[in-house]
Design an enzyme around this catalytic site. Structure first.
Site, PDB file in Angstrom:
ATOM      1  N   GLU A 197       1.556  -1.002  -4.899  1.00 24.33           N
ATOM      2  CA  GLU A 197      -0.206   0.254  -5.464  1.00 24.33           C
ATOM      3  C   GLU A 197       0.765   1.607  -5.024  1.00 24.33           C
ATOM      4  O   GLU A 197       1.588   2.588  -4.370  1.00 24.33           O
ATOM      5  CB  GLU A 197      -0.959   0.469  -4.370  1.00 24.33           C
TER       6      GLU A 197
ATOM      7  N   ASP B 234       0.973  -0.988   0.157  1.00 28.85           N
ATOM      8  CA  ASP B 234       0.317   0.397  -0.191  1.00 28.85           C
ATOM      9  C   ASP B 234       0.758   1.199  -0.128  1.00 28.85           C
ATOM     10  O   ASP B 234       2.032   1.537   0.510  1.00 28.85           O
ATOM     11  CB  ASP B 234      -1.130  -0.149   1.660  1.00 28.85           C
TER      12      ASP B 234
HETATM   13  O1  LIG Z   1      -3.686   3.656   3.698  1.00 29.67           O
HETATM   14  C1  LIG Z   1      -4.048   4.790   3.064  1.00 29.67           C
HETATM   15  C2  LIG Z   1      -4.649   5.130   2.136  1.00 29.67           C
HETATM   16  O2  LIG Z   1      -4.085   3.875   1.120  1.00 29.67           O
HETATM   17  C3  LIG Z   1      -3.956   4.093  -0.232  1.00 29.67           C
HETATM   18  O3  LIG Z   1      -4.633   4.634  -0.592  1.00 29.67           O
HETATM   19  C4  LIG Z   1      -4.359   5.086  -2.221  1.00 29.67           C
HETATM   20  O4  LIG Z   1      -5.622   5.291  -2.539  1.00 29.67           O
HETATM   21  C5  LIG Z   1      -6.401   6.372  -2.731  1.00 29.67           C
HETATM   22  C6  LIG Z   1      -7.643   7.240  -2.603  1.00 29.67           C
HETATM   23  O5  LIG Z   1      -8.434   6.548  -1.731  1.00 29.67           O
HETATM   24  C7  LIG Z   1      -5.128   7.560  -3.450  1.00 29.67           C
HETATM   25  O6  LIG Z   1      -5.454   8.504  -3.682  1.00 29.67           O
HETATM   26  C8  LIG Z   1      -4.150   6.908  -3.035  1.00 29.67           C
HETATM   27  O7  LIG Z   1      -3.469   8.147  -3.936  1.00 29.67           O
HETATM   28  C9  LIG Z   1      -3.271   5.284  -2.231  1.00 29.67           C
HETATM   29  O8  LIG Z   1      -2.162   4.976  -1.937  1.00 29.67           O
HETATM   30  C10 LIG Z   1      -5.807   2.372   0.304  1.00 29.67           C
HETATM   31  O9  LIG Z   1      -5.691   2.358  -1.079  1.00 29.67           O
HETATM   32  C11 LIG Z   1      -7.039   3.322   0.814  1.00 29.67           C
HETATM   33  O10 LIG Z   1      -8.093   2.633   1.277  1.00 29.67           O
HETATM   34  C12 LIG Z   1      -6.300   3.888   2.252  1.00 29.67           C
HETATM   35  O11 LIG Z   1      -6.939   5.221   2.239  1.00 29.67           O
END
Ligand SMILES: OC[C@H]1O[C@H](O[C@H]2O[C@H](CO)[C@@H](O)[C@H](O)[C@H]2O)[C@H](O)[C@@H](O)[C@@H]1O
Ligand SMILES: [Ca+2]
Length: 539
Positions: A243, A201
């Site tokens: 991600e 993540d």
């Molecule tokens: O753990 C924190 C968040 O990490 C991920 O986030 C991603 O999603 C965001 C939008 O909701 C995006 O803007 C960002 O660039 C990403 O890193 C994860 O998928 C989220 O659920 C989480 O809140």
């Protein structure tokens, strides 16, 4: 294919355990429930499951705020339940990867509690502290609807702490060797239980440096390569999936020289697929595919249409963002941060042909596709729920009480089921779709099976065809001698496709393509609105 390249042509499925199936009728989906539904996933053709975070958490960010990295959230079960899930998944010939939240913890994590209250604790330096909130001012705020700053004052510590997400998610300090080692121990802990890797993540944000935007820094890549080295040395059959929601030039480095991530989500492509079908013009999609640099041979893209977050429009131009917002989020409530909190089916106006078309397009591309749970039956959303909960409502298994998700008597579920409108569970559910051979579920299942029969999909080879017609997305996979031609019409009018130069036969086509008759006079196929045909070139 070499044993350790198994991820190159897989169908992934993203599961929110809490929302999937409730085995003990407390209104919350759990690991045993998911285990009971593995045969369903196998039947669909899923090869690898990605589990959203299943760890203890106060759930301020639905599990991405972890309070204990070495356990399972009690709502979801136990470590033994987890082991059973892994074993049962493997017994069915499928794989399973888990979420690795590398960047931050919950503020309820024992490490943070000790860090804030004891300046001499070794955990103090697990986090990033400052006497001022002015450092790293070039870093953007990601959750712009709720956060005003990446710094939050902590009364107990008498200092500010750094966080890229919610203020309950303090960032870990990767300049501290103990943190670097801790994350490796966490990886070992779960890998030793037999999982096949991690979806990592928010990886761009690990390290902060003054004068930068604190994203994609060389030091961050250096550490990520250490994680990969651990995998290669001790768990060589496992994978890391990144991600990293970034522009192509910043995303490509996450593959390194084939020594960083095995896979990365193809973020730049996703919003442009939505733009292309809305505009009836595939230019932006083709441009971004062309702009994306090649990736190493041992790496693969993970392609997707939707996931558990808002449909991000962070990495598009301002004009593109306005276009997407105006088209897909006409109501203010549909927008969240720089994104759109809606599921695939409502975004497509519930049109099963458009949904199938987008899947066909996705499946035709290089990369391993991922399906977000519920999208295989075209589930709807509830934009009135908090944060991104509207796209995380319980899986609709049947028309029974609670959508067949839970037998909890008083109907109090972790989130309400969708019981109103076109997407209500009484009509739209797995049971109904499995019985109907033309349902989205069965059409998708057919496409998945077909994809698996053709090794060409393992490769990165792709050539654009018929580019003069901007309404078409047409590609050749493999060679002109014996490859595949996949033609998709993203417009609302019939489009002629000149196939006179090719000797082809139909491999599959959409339900709305009344015939795939090619005019023998001029070799032209008339492709119906929002239809597709995949051809095999006769060698
Ligand atoms: O753990 C924190 C968040 O990490 C991920 O986030 C991603 O999603 C965001 C939008 O909701 C995006 O803007 C960002 O660039 C990403 O890193 C994860 O998928 C989220 O659920 C989480 O809140
Ligand atoms: Ca339960």
């Amino acid at each position: 294919m070499e044993k350790n390249l198994w991820y190159k042509n897989l169908v992934f499925y993203e599961v929110h355990t809490r929302a999937f199936f409730d085995s003990n009728n407390d209104g919350i989906g759990d690991l045993r429930g998911l285990t009971q539904k593995l045969d369903y996933l196998k039947h669909l053709g899923v090869d690898c499951i990605w589990l959203l975070p299943i760890y203890p958490s106060p759930l301020k960010d639905d599990g991405y705020d972890i309070s204990d990295f070495y356990n399972v959230h009690p709502d979801l079960g136990t470590l033994d339940d987890f082991k059973t899930l892994v074993e049962e998944t493997h017994k069915r010939g499928m794989r399973i990867i888990a979420d690795l939240v590398v960047n931050h913890t919950s503020d309820q994590c024992a490490w943070f509690k000790e860090a804030e209250s004891n300046p001499d604790s070794p955990y103090r330096d697990y986090y990033v502290w400052s006497d001022t909130d002015q450092k790293y001012s070039d870093a953007r705020i990601i959750f712009i609807d709720t956060e005003q700053s990446n710094w939050t004052w902590n009364e107990k510590a008498g200092k500010y702490f750094w966080h890229r997400f919610y203020d309950c998610q303090p960032d870990l300090n990767y300049d501290n060797p103990a943190v670097r080692e801790e994350m490796k121990s966490i990886m070992r802990f779960w890998l030793d239980m037999g999982i096949d890797g991690f979806r990592a993540d928010a990886v761009p944000y690990l390290i902060e440096r003054e004068g930068t935007n604190c994203e994609n820094l060389p030091e961050t890549h250096e550490y990520l390569k250490e994680l990969r080295a651990l995998i290669d040395r001790d768990y060589p059959d496992c994978i890391l999936l990144a991600e990293a929601n970034q522009w192509p030039q910043d995303l490509r480095p996450y593959f390194g020289n084939g020594d960083e991530f095995h896979m990365a989500f193809r973020f730049p492509l996703m919003p442009r697929i939505y733009k292309s079908i809305a505009a009836g013009d595939t230019t932006s999609m083709i441009n971004i595919l062309e702009k994306t640099p090649e990736i190493p041979e041992n790496c693969q893209w993970c392609t997707f249409l939707r996931n558990h977050d808002e449909l991000t429009v962070e990495m598009v131009t301002e004009d593109e963002r306005e276009f997407l917002w105006n088209f897909y989020a006409p109501e203010a409530r549909m927008r969240l941060n720089l994104g759109i909190r809606r599921r695939l089916a409502p975004l497509m106006g519930g049109d099963p042909y458009k949904i199938e078309l987008l899947y066909a397009l996705l499946f035709s591309l290089p990369g391993a596709p991922i399906i977000y749970f519920g999208d295989e039956i075209g589930m709807g959303d509830n934009i009135w729920l908090n944060d991104r909960d509207g796209v995380r409502t319980p899986m609709q298994w049947s028309a029974a009480k609670n959508a067949g998700f839970s037998e909890r008597e008083d109907g109090r579920l972790f989130l309400p089921v969708i019981d109103q409108g076109d997407y209500r569970y009484q009509v739209l559910n797995v049971e109904n779709q499995m019985k109907d051979e033309n349902s989205l579920f069965n059409r998708l299942r057919g496409l998945i099976a077909l994809r698996k029969q053709n090794d060409i999909f393992d490769t990165q080879e792709m050539e654009f065809l018929f580019r003069e017609n901007k309404g078409l997305f047409a590609i050749l996979r493999g060679s002109r001698r014996d490859g595949l031609i996949c033609v998709h019409n993203l417009t609302d009018t019939p489009q002629p496709v000149d196939l006179s130069g090719f000797n082809v036969r139909v491999l599959t086509q959409s339900a709305n393509q009344s015939s795939s008759y090619i005019n023998t006079e001029d070799g032209t196929l008339l492709l119906e609105p929002y239809a597709y045909v995949w051809f095999k070139i006769n060698s």
